[in-house]
Design a protein around this motif. Structure first.
Motif, PDB file in Angstrom:
ATOM      1  N   THR A 105       6.354  -3.975  -2.281  1.00 44.36           N
ATOM      2  CA  THR A 105       6.282  -2.652  -2.486  1.00 44.36           C
ATOM      3  C   THR A 105       7.095  -2.780  -3.268  1.00 44.36           C
ATOM      4  O   THR A 105       8.543  -3.129  -2.809  1.00 44.36           O
ATOM      5  CB  THR A 105       6.674  -1.721  -1.811  1.00 44.36           C
ATOM      6  OG1 THR A 105       5.114  -1.360  -0.846  1.00 44.36           O
ATOM      7  CG2 THR A 105       6.690  -0.093  -2.162  1.00 44.36           C
ATOM      8  N   VAL A 144       4.031  -0.120  -7.522  1.00 41.19           N
ATOM      9  CA  VAL A 144       3.474  -1.044  -7.517  1.00 41.19           C
ATOM     10  C   VAL A 144       3.354  -1.526  -6.555  1.00 41.19           C
ATOM     11  O   VAL A 144       4.336  -2.076  -5.024  1.00 41.19           O
ATOM     12  CB  VAL A 144       3.351  -2.286  -8.741  1.00 41.19           C
ATOM     13  CG1 VAL A 144       2.323  -3.699  -8.401  1.00 41.19           C
ATOM     14  CG2 VAL A 144       3.467  -2.255  -9.954  1.00 41.19           C
ATOM     15  N   LYS A 175      -0.981  -5.897  -2.041  1.00 41.59           N
ATOM     16  CA  LYS A 175      -1.670  -5.797  -0.358  1.00 41.59           C
ATOM     17  C   LYS A 175      -1.541  -6.736  -0.389  1.00 41.59           C
ATOM     18  O   LYS A 175      -1.011  -8.151  -0.481  1.00 41.59           O
ATOM     19  CB  LYS A 175      -3.166  -5.821  -1.004  1.00 41.59           C
ATOM     20  CG  LYS A 175      -4.253  -5.768   1.049  1.00 41.59           C
ATOM     21  CD  LYS A 175      -4.983  -4.975  -0.030  1.00 41.59           C
ATOM     22  CE  LYS A 175      -6.249  -5.203   0.631  1.00 41.59           C
ATOM     23  NZ  LYS A 175      -6.358  -3.712   1.846  1.00 41.59           N
ATOM     24  N   ALA A 188      -5.734  -7.584  -3.796  1.00 44.57           N
ATOM     25  CA  ALA A 188      -5.371  -6.728  -4.491  1.00 44.57           C
ATOM     26  C   ALA A 188      -3.751  -5.834  -5.089  1.00 44.57           C
ATOM     27  O   ALA A 188      -3.354  -6.334  -4.218  1.00 44.57           O
ATOM     28  CB  ALA A 188      -6.780  -5.356  -4.294  1.00 44.57           C
ATOM     29  N   PHE A 189      -3.740  -5.340  -5.777  1.00 46.77           N
ATOM     30  CA  PHE A 189      -2.381  -4.497  -5.835  1.00 46.77           C
ATOM     31  C   PHE A 189      -3.040  -3.002  -6.650  1.00 46.77           C
ATOM     32  O   PHE A 189      -3.733  -3.069  -6.924  1.00 46.77           O
ATOM     33  CB  PHE A 189      -1.529  -5.516  -6.918  1.00 46.77           C
ATOM     34  CG  PHE A 189      -2.013  -5.167  -8.228  1.00 46.77           C
ATOM     35  CD1 PHE A 189      -1.363  -4.782  -9.215  1.00 46.77           C
ATOM     36  CD2 PHE A 189      -2.223  -6.443  -8.723  1.00 46.77           C
ATOM     37  CE1 PHE A 189      -1.795  -4.408 -10.988  1.00 46.77           C
ATOM     38  CE2 PHE A 189      -2.311  -6.355 -10.386  1.00 46.77           C
ATOM     39  CZ  PHE A 189      -2.555  -4.783 -10.958  1.00 46.77           C
ATOM     40  N   THR A 190      -2.078  -2.120  -6.386  1.00 43.04           N
ATOM     41  CA  THR A 190      -1.883  -0.522  -6.549  1.00 43.04           C
ATOM     42  C   THR A 190      -1.603  -0.603  -7.051  1.00 43.04           C
ATOM     43  O   THR A 190       0.048  -0.346  -6.911  1.00 43.04           O
ATOM     44  CB  THR A 190      -2.178   0.427  -5.551  1.00 43.04           C
ATOM     45  OG1 THR A 190      -3.826  -0.173  -4.604  1.00 43.04           O
ATOM     46  CG2 THR A 190      -2.878   1.966  -6.079  1.00 43.04           C
ATOM     47  N   GLN A 218       0.761   3.136  -9.224  1.00 46.30           N
ATOM     48  CA  GLN A 218       0.944   4.452  -9.122  1.00 46.30           C
ATOM     49  C   GLN A 218       2.103   4.894 -10.274  1.00 46.30           C
ATOM     50  O   GLN A 218       3.134   4.585 -10.789  1.00 46.30           O
ATOM     51  CB  GLN A 218       1.434   5.004  -7.102  1.00 46.30           C
ATOM     52  CG  GLN A 218       0.957   3.671  -6.724  1.00 46.30           C
ATOM     53  CD  GLN A 218       1.365   4.984  -4.665  1.00 46.30           C
ATOM     54  OE1 GLN A 218       2.668   4.995  -5.310  1.00 46.30           O
ATOM     55  NE2 GLN A 218       0.256   5.379  -4.417  1.00 46.30           N
ATOM     56  N   GLU A 261      -3.413   6.693 -10.076  1.00 44.85           N
ATOM     57  CA  GLU A 261      -3.321   5.785  -9.228  1.00 44.85           C
ATOM     58  C   GLU A 261      -4.031   4.058 -10.101  1.00 44.85           C
ATOM     59  O   GLU A 261      -5.766   4.847 -10.089  1.00 44.85           O
ATOM     60  CB  GLU A 261      -3.596   5.722  -8.414  1.00 44.85           C
ATOM     61  CG  GLU A 261      -2.838   4.891  -7.034  1.00 44.85           C
ATOM     62  CD  GLU A 261      -2.595   5.455  -5.298  1.00 44.85           C
ATOM     63  OE1 GLU A 261      -2.373   6.209  -4.731  1.00 44.85           O
ATOM     64  OE2 GLU A 261      -4.029   5.703  -4.851  1.00 44.85           O
ATOM     65  N   GLU A 262      -3.837   3.656 -10.495  1.00 50.99           N
ATOM     66  CA  GLU A 262      -5.359   1.869 -10.273  1.00 50.99           C
ATOM     67  C   GLU A 262      -4.852   0.816  -9.353  1.00 50.99           C
ATOM     68  O   GLU A 262      -3.685   0.918  -9.426  1.00 50.99           O
ATOM     69  CB  GLU A 262      -4.664   1.466 -11.771  1.00 50.99           C
ATOM     70  CG  GLU A 262      -5.621   1.128 -12.226  1.00 50.99           C
ATOM     71  CD  GLU A 262      -5.478   0.118 -13.826  1.00 50.99           C
ATOM     72  OE1 GLU A 262      -6.210  -0.502 -14.645  1.00 50.99           O
ATOM     73  OE2 GLU A 262      -4.390   1.071 -14.577  1.00 50.99           O
ATOM     74  N   THR A 263      -6.410   0.690  -9.257  1.00 52.15           N
ATOM     75  CA  THR A 263      -6.406  -0.422  -8.247  1.00 52.15           C
ATOM     76  C   THR A 263      -6.967  -1.653  -8.844  1.00 52.15           C
ATOM     77  O   THR A 263      -7.691  -1.969  -9.399  1.00 52.15           O
ATOM     78  CB  THR A 263      -6.900  -0.459  -6.575  1.00 52.15           C
ATOM     79  OG1 THR A 263      -6.149   0.398  -5.741  1.00 52.15           O
ATOM     80  CG2 THR A 263      -6.961  -1.319  -6.220  1.00 52.15           C
ATOM     81  N   LYS A 264      -6.114  -2.790  -8.249  1.00 54.19           N
ATOM     82  CA  LYS A 264      -7.024  -3.798  -9.437  1.00 54.19           C
ATOM     83  C   LYS A 264      -7.271  -5.335  -8.495  1.00 54.19           C
ATOM     84  O   LYS A 264      -5.788  -5.310  -7.468  1.00 54.19           O
ATOM     85  CB  LYS A 264      -6.402  -4.410 -10.512  1.00 54.19           C
ATOM     86  CG  LYS A 264      -6.148  -3.758 -11.274  1.00 54.19           C
ATOM     87  CD  LYS A 264      -5.556  -4.356 -12.957  1.00 54.19           C
ATOM     88  CE  LYS A 264      -5.564  -3.247 -14.043  1.00 54.19           C
ATOM     89  NZ  LYS A 264      -6.215  -3.880 -15.280  1.00 54.19           N
ATOM     90  N   ALA A 265      -8.823  -5.334  -8.028  1.00 54.84           N
ATOM     91  CA  ALA A 265      -8.471  -6.742  -6.921  1.00 54.84           C
ATOM     92  C   ALA A 265      -9.286  -8.041  -7.979  1.00 54.84           C
ATOM     93  O   ALA A 265      -9.615  -7.807  -8.800  1.00 54.84           O
ATOM     94  CB  ALA A 265      -9.806  -6.041  -6.060  1.00 54.84           C
TER      95      ALA A 265
END
Length: 373
Positions: free
Chosen positions: A271, A279, A282, A290-292, A294, A306-310
């Motif tokens: 984190t 950021v 995961k 993935a990461f998110t 905020q 919030e945006e998550t990228k996998a």
């Protein structure tokens, strides 16, 4: 220079037939086009083990359709093979120095698993030799080359999040050490056993990426390192270790890092908290799926977006570091721009200092180059 229809093919020799070497070899054989790589490719030409039989079994198990791979009963034969251009070293930590030294002396480029060496002095000696012989050397910090890492770094540094302030990262695993033989790599001090040198590179990597590499840090080294170790009574290696790094020359940032070989990993992975958001990486942090990101409405405010990228790819993810090695060697570089020598030295110096504070001393004779106390 290779053209797009004629990729540069790097010829590899593999040192060790353990699990990590198996993962690396399997990925070398994944078609580069599956990851949109057309400029470089890989060929395994030699495998070294403690016997011809074990080397041959490794080849049969993990590269059954590849022709012409030599099986050697010694590592020296791999280094002497004129077809080998680069050597991958996947032996236990405390053997890395002598393995890499022999490879460099034989004129081979080196990709060496982490922890790179037993101490920073060994690493500096290897890097000095590599530069003298104009050979490429890189620590196998594979996570640095993942598409996820490249995208996370881009977002973290484009300015919206502001400067990093606090980072937490953990990598742990319950190895059930009470059931392991005393000669197991996680327990044997002669092999650099314990959590720090095996698991510790990953939490530290995220501190290096998010804090050290951040443009606002201006390449300043950690201004302080604090470490705490709990040893296992079984062999005296570190069972659980925590360490904090402060970056205060240009940032006001702190990394709180931990690793343990007696419990599973913390659920939060890594984190990274910024002035204007977070950021969330995961788990597992060595290969995050993935990461998110905020974003706050104002510094220290509420999360409003919030945006998550996998990310997915064919293979295990080790091929990206292999591609980097191939490109660097093709282009005549002695180190990677993404994961250069200075970062590996800092990592080893952090481990040296944490071990010093935790009074974890490797057995006499393990460190081939003595560190300055």
């Amino acid at each position: 220079m290779s053209t797009s229809n004629q990729p540069f093919v790097l010829k590899w020799g593999i040192i060790s037939t353990g699990r990590i070497a198996m993962e690396f070899v399997k990925d070398l054989l994944v078609d580069p086009k599956t990851r949109n790589t057309t400029d470089v490719a890989h060929k395994i030409v030699a495998v070294g083990s403690r016997s011809v039989e074990s080397a041959q079994k490794f080849i049969s198990d993990y590269a059954p359709n590849e022709e012409g791979i030599k099986a050697y009963s010694t590592y020296a034969e791999v280094y002497a093979d004129p077809n080998v251009e680069a050597v991958y070293i996947g032996t236990p930590h405390t053997l890395h120095y002598e393995n890499a030294l022999a490879a460099l002396k034989a004129g081979k480029h080196v990709l060496c698993e982490k922890a790179t060496t037993s101490n920073a002095a060994e690493l500096k000696a290897l890097l000095k030799l590599a530069k003298e012989k104009k050979l490429f050397f890189m620590e196998a910090l594979w996570t640095r080359f993942h598409p996820l890492t490249l995208e996370l770094k881009r977002i973290a540094e484009e300015g919206t999040l502001g400067d990093p302030v606090v980072l937490h990262a953990d990598l742990s695993a319950d190895f059930h050490i009470e059931d392991l033989p005393l000669t197991h790599r996680m327990l044997d001090p002669k092999l650099g056993g314990g959590a720090l040198l095996d698991l510790g590179p990953y939490p530290l990597f995220w501190a290096m990426l998010a804090l050290y590499e951040h443009p606002s840090n201006k390449n300043a080294r950690p201004s302080s390192i604090t470490g705490s170790i709990i040893k296992t009574p079984i062999t005296g290696v570190d069972a659980s270790t925590s360490f904090t790094l402060n970056f205060t020359e240009h940032l006001r940032a702190q990394a709180i890092l931990s690793c343990s070989m007696t419990v599973p990993s913390a659920h939060f992975g890594a984190t990274i908290r910024y002035k204007n958001g977070n950021v969330l990486v995961k788990a597992p942090i060595y290969r995050p799926p993935a990461f998110t990101v905020q974003y706050y409405d104002k510094p220290g405010g509420d999360v409003v977006r919030e945006e998550t990228k996998a990310f997915t790819y064919v293979g295990g993810g080790w091929h990206y570091e292999a591609d980097e090695v191939a490109r660097c060697i093709r282009d005549g570089k002695l180190e990677s721009d993404l994961w250069g020598h200075e970062k590996s030295i800092i990592m080893m110096e952090v481990f040296d200092e944490v071990r010093r504070q935790g009074q974890y001393v490797l057995p006499e004779g393990v460190e081939k180059v003595e560190r300055v106390q």
